[in-house]
Design a protein around this motif. Sequence first.
Motif, PDB file in Angstrom:
ATOM      1  N   VAL A   1      19.053  -4.109 -17.303  1.00  9.61           N
ATOM      2  CA  VAL A   1      20.232  -4.534 -18.102  1.00  9.61           C
ATOM      3  C   VAL A   1      21.480  -4.074 -17.736  1.00  9.61           C
ATOM      4  O   VAL A   1      21.899  -3.002 -17.696  1.00  9.61           O
ATOM      5  CB  VAL A   1      20.082  -4.100 -19.721  1.00  9.61           C
ATOM      6  N   ALA A   2      22.391  -4.975 -17.191  1.00  8.73           N
ATOM      7  CA  ALA A   2      23.548  -4.769 -16.638  1.00  8.73           C
ATOM      8  C   ALA A   2      24.804  -4.621 -17.481  1.00  8.73           C
ATOM      9  O   ALA A   2      25.873  -4.110 -17.336  1.00  8.73           O
ATOM     10  CB  ALA A   2      24.011  -5.496 -15.518  1.00  8.73           C
ATOM     11  N   GLY A   3      24.659  -5.361 -18.823  1.00 11.89           N
ATOM     12  CA  GLY A   3      25.787  -5.379 -19.629  1.00 11.89           C
ATOM     13  C   GLY A   3      25.253  -6.193 -20.882  1.00 11.89           C
ATOM     14  O   GLY A   3      24.472  -6.992 -20.866  1.00 11.89           O
ATOM     15  N   VAL A   4      25.861  -5.726 -21.892  1.00  9.70           N
ATOM     16  CA  VAL A   4      25.442  -6.088 -23.172  1.00  9.70           C
ATOM     17  C   VAL A   4      26.803  -6.544 -23.996  1.00  9.70           C
ATOM     18  O   VAL A   4      27.783  -5.647 -23.695  1.00  9.70           O
ATOM     19  CB  VAL A   4      24.645  -5.007 -24.038  1.00  9.70           C
ATOM     20  N   GLY A  19      30.883  -5.561 -16.016  1.00 16.26           N
ATOM     21  CA  GLY A  19      31.873  -5.575 -14.759  1.00 16.26           C
ATOM     22  C   GLY A  19      31.706  -6.815 -13.613  1.00 16.26           C
ATOM     23  O   GLY A  19      31.908  -6.725 -12.475  1.00 16.26           O
ATOM     24  N   LEU A  20      31.177  -7.841 -14.412  1.00 16.40           N
ATOM     25  CA  LEU A  20      31.009  -9.140 -13.614  1.00 16.40           C
ATOM     26  C   LEU A  20      31.955 -10.255 -14.272  1.00 16.40           C
ATOM     27  O   LEU A  20      32.547 -10.101 -15.528  1.00 16.40           O
ATOM     28  CB  LEU A  20      29.690  -9.728 -13.961  1.00 16.40           C
ATOM     29  N   ILE A  38      23.105  -9.324 -20.058  1.00 10.12           N
ATOM     30  CA  ILE A  38      23.055  -9.891 -18.647  1.00 10.12           C
ATOM     31  C   ILE A  38      22.091  -9.105 -18.186  1.00 10.12           C
ATOM     32  O   ILE A  38      22.110  -7.710 -18.037  1.00 10.12           O
ATOM     33  CB  ILE A  38      24.410  -9.755 -18.060  1.00 10.12           C
ATOM     34  N   VAL A  39      20.926  -9.793 -17.327  1.00 10.26           N
ATOM     35  CA  VAL A  39      19.960  -8.978 -16.620  1.00 10.26           C
ATOM     36  C   VAL A  39      20.021  -9.393 -15.221  1.00 10.26           C
ATOM     37  O   VAL A  39      20.489 -10.283 -14.634  1.00 10.26           O
ATOM     38  CB  VAL A  39      18.595  -9.248 -17.058  1.00 10.26           C
ATOM     39  N   VAL A  40      19.724  -8.306 -14.272  1.00 16.65           N
ATOM     40  CA  VAL A  40      19.810  -8.375 -12.780  1.00 16.65           C
ATOM     41  C   VAL A  40      18.895  -7.593 -12.102  1.00 16.65           C
ATOM     42  O   VAL A  40      18.302  -6.795 -12.844  1.00 16.65           O
ATOM     43  CB  VAL A  40      21.049  -7.902 -12.565  1.00 16.65           C
ATOM     44  N   GLY A  83      27.130  -2.761  -6.975  1.00 15.97           N
ATOM     45  CA  GLY A  83      27.435  -1.515  -7.708  1.00 15.97           C
ATOM     46  C   GLY A  83      27.423  -1.517  -9.201  1.00 15.97           C
ATOM     47  O   GLY A  83      28.295  -0.766  -9.822  1.00 15.97           O
ATOM     48  N   LEU A  84      26.314  -2.202  -9.686  1.00 15.46           N
ATOM     49  CA  LEU A  84      26.113  -2.277 -11.182  1.00 15.46           C
ATOM     50  C   LEU A  84      25.392  -1.196 -11.590  1.00 15.46           C
ATOM     51  O   LEU A  84      24.621  -0.334 -10.736  1.00 15.46           O
ATOM     52  CB  LEU A  84      25.588  -3.640 -11.641  1.00 15.46           C
ATOM     53  N   ARG A  85      25.091  -0.922 -12.807  1.00 16.35           N
ATOM     54  CA  ARG A  85      24.645   0.331 -13.439  1.00 16.35           C
ATOM     55  C   ARG A  85      23.216   0.018 -13.428  1.00 16.35           C
ATOM     56  O   ARG A  85      22.799  -1.331 -13.716  1.00 16.35           O
ATOM     57  CB  ARG A  85      25.189   0.702 -14.741  1.00 16.35           C
TER      58      ARG A  85
END
Length: 394
Positions: free
Chosen positions: A7-10, A40-41, A224-226, A235-237
């Motif tokens: 999970v990169a972003g919520v 950060g996308l 957002i899932v990656v 460079g995403l978490r």
Amino acid sequence: MTNKVFVAGVGMNQFKKPGMSEPYDVMGEQAIRAALADAGLDFSDIQQAYAGYVYGDSTCGQKAVYRVGMTGIPVLNVNNNCATGSSALYLARQAVQSGAVDCALAFGFEQMNPGALKSRWDDRAPALERAAKVVDELVGHPEIPSAIRQFAGAGRAHMQKYGTKLETFAKVRAKASRHAANNPLAVFRNVVTTEDVMNAPMLWEGVITRLMACPPTCGGAAAIVVSEAFARKRGLRTDVLIAGQSLATDLPSTYDAMDMIRVVGFDMTALAAKQAYEQAGVGPKDVDVIELHDCFAQNELITYEGLGLCGEGEGEKLVNDGDNTYGGRWVTNPSGGLLSKGHPLGATGLAQCYELTHQLRGTADQRQVANAKVALQHNLGLGGAGVVTIYKRA
């Protein structure tokens, strides 16, 4: 291919009462933009989008997406009753895990009306027709709204079978209010006591009070899932891993057992939980924090048993021992859950993801569960769909 999925972003917006929110497409846009900012996308990085909502025309998802960007990507609309948001997340996770895409968006929204849920299609047989026949036979009371008959009927069955007290369900609702008091995005942040819940107007004498039912709510949420490779490249978490996820539907026992507890999805929940635990390589005892589908206080207690937190009939003891809140074995619904945070159907599953992502990151502020490493999400839709997701702090 079986890529790891992170999970990169919520993102989510504050849930509100019907008539007090922005239009559905604006709520969807707000949630998407918040998730993009958190990750950060840019929207141009999204390769597929899954939009969840129950009450709306076809392609409502596109209307919300187009407010953010029009890049020609696939946008798929999802409706799985109250499990819609987590069903959208399931599809996004599946797309990334399979290698079809590296970056997918799941978002959901609901612009609801006041009052009990009801179908917008009165010219055809309802999807829950089979369940309705069982409910008619086991519960009766056709004057009571359908959802109350189903979930309160299941609570009544638990009371009759195991001796569970109505006050125990009131304790669950009071706990939800204490948790929501620390959630600025919840629709109800006022703390109520067990006595307040018991003294609220009865919706069904001796079976359920008004405060034991979740409110109709408007809101939006997104995730957002990656893939791991995409995250490393950009460079995403990668601190929140989707370690296991299962979507189960009804079994013959749902209706054949002639048991209201089964009618509201107990066996579906148990199956999805079993599969998710096995995928993640964990069991109930390994879980630290839980967001589960407490559309009614009765369903929260029943779900404890369905998820294997305790044996069947032992939910009341779990509540009375304080093992569903801070200082106990698990913290259930630190967000306040559907009972206090609210239940905008299409957004609920993604709001649960939002909460658990922040819990595992350690960024849940006053709601933070100390040293949370494993989180469980449960989202249920009658008719039926039950989604259980296991997250791990990576």
